[in-house]
Design an enzyme around this catalytic site. Structure first.
Site, mmCIF file in Angstrom:
data_model
loop_
_atom_site.group_PDB
_atom_site.id
_atom_site.type_symbol
_atom_site.label_atom_id
_atom_site.label_comp_id
_atom_site.label_asym_id
_atom_site.label_seq_id
_atom_site.Cartn_x
_atom_site.Cartn_y
_atom_site.Cartn_z
ATOM 1 N N GLU A 67 0.720 -1.185 0.031
ATOM 2 C CA GLU A 67 -0.202 0.105 0.079
ATOM 3 C C GLU A 67 0.817 1.158 -0.090
ATOM 4 O OE1 GLU A 67 -2.232 -3.366 0.686
ATOM 5 O OE2 GLU A 67 -0.638 -2.604 2.194
ATOM 6 N N CYS A 89 8.688 -2.801 5.621
ATOM 7 C CA CYS A 89 9.758 -3.874 5.687
ATOM 8 C C CYS A 89 8.747 -5.090 5.425
ATOM 9 C CB CYS A 89 10.057 -3.997 7.291
ATOM 10 S SG CYS A 89 10.878 -5.500 7.721
ATOM 11 N N HIS A 97 5.329 -15.438 -1.787
ATOM 12 C CA HIS A 97 4.932 -14.101 -1.354
ATOM 13 C C HIS A 97 5.643 -13.102 -1.356
ATOM 14 C CE1 HIS A 97 1.495 -11.329 -0.230
ATOM 15 N NE2 HIS A 97 2.308 -10.963 1.025
ATOM 16 N N ARG A 136 18.953 -3.155 10.579
ATOM 17 C CA ARG A 136 19.028 -2.061 9.659
ATOM 18 C C ARG A 136 17.868 -1.066 10.043
ATOM 19 N NH1 ARG A 136 20.842 -6.541 8.110
ATOM 20 N NH2 ARG A 136 22.196 -6.795 6.452
#
Length: 162
Positions: A67, A89, A97, A136
């Site tokens: 989105e 993320c 997927h 990260r």
């Protein structure tokens, strides 16, 4: 350069221009909130540390990384935005997927940038596991959110100049 060899938040090798006078939108995924919340904090800090104002930052939450595409598209209808930072993320799972989402998000974000001729920054982590993502998002490898903010600042300057 692989992030195992570099801290994502080390900008000592470049001159970071001022964020003053620019308006930023940060579109952030609610999925993997532990990670994306840290990315969001890094992005906001990156803008503020470089002269931006809190009032010139709009934060828009979207359900997931997919989105981010439509979120950035919706935000750019506002002509006052100089750059959009997309933060998300996607963590590898047991199915394909992951591959489909990562590919769609990368292509979609680039298409939005082209559509509006505005900087739309890809600040989406695509990691094998949660530990890599946390490393990260403010962990041992720095914060990709801050890196995305610095990129947005630099690109906003380029966009204004040309």
């Amino acid at each position: 350069m692989a992030s195992t060899l570099k801290n994502l938040s080390d900008f000592s090798h470049i001159h970071v221009q001022s964020a003053k006078g620019f308006k930023f939108a940060i579109v952030v995924s609610q999925w993997n909130a532990q990670v994306t919340g840290a990315l969001l904090n890094g992005a906001i800090d990156g803008i503020l540390k470089n002269g931006g104002l809190q009032a010139d930052i709009d934060v828009i939450e979207v359900p997931g990384s997919y989105e981010l595409i439509s979120g950035a598209d919706i935000v750019l209808r506002n002509k006052d935005i100089d750059a959009v930072i997309c933060l998300g993320c996607v963590i590898q799972g047991e199915t394909r997927h992951f591959d489909f989402i990562c590919d769609a998000v990368a292509n979609g974000i680039s298409n939005v940038a082209i559509k509006y001729n505005k900087p739309v920054i890809f600040g989406v982590l695509t990691t094998d596991n949660l530990e890599q993502a946390l490393d990260r998002a403010g962990g041992k490898h720095g914060n990709k959110g801050e890196e995305a903010a610095i990129t947005a600042i630099q690109m906003a300057h380029i966009s204004k100049k040309y």
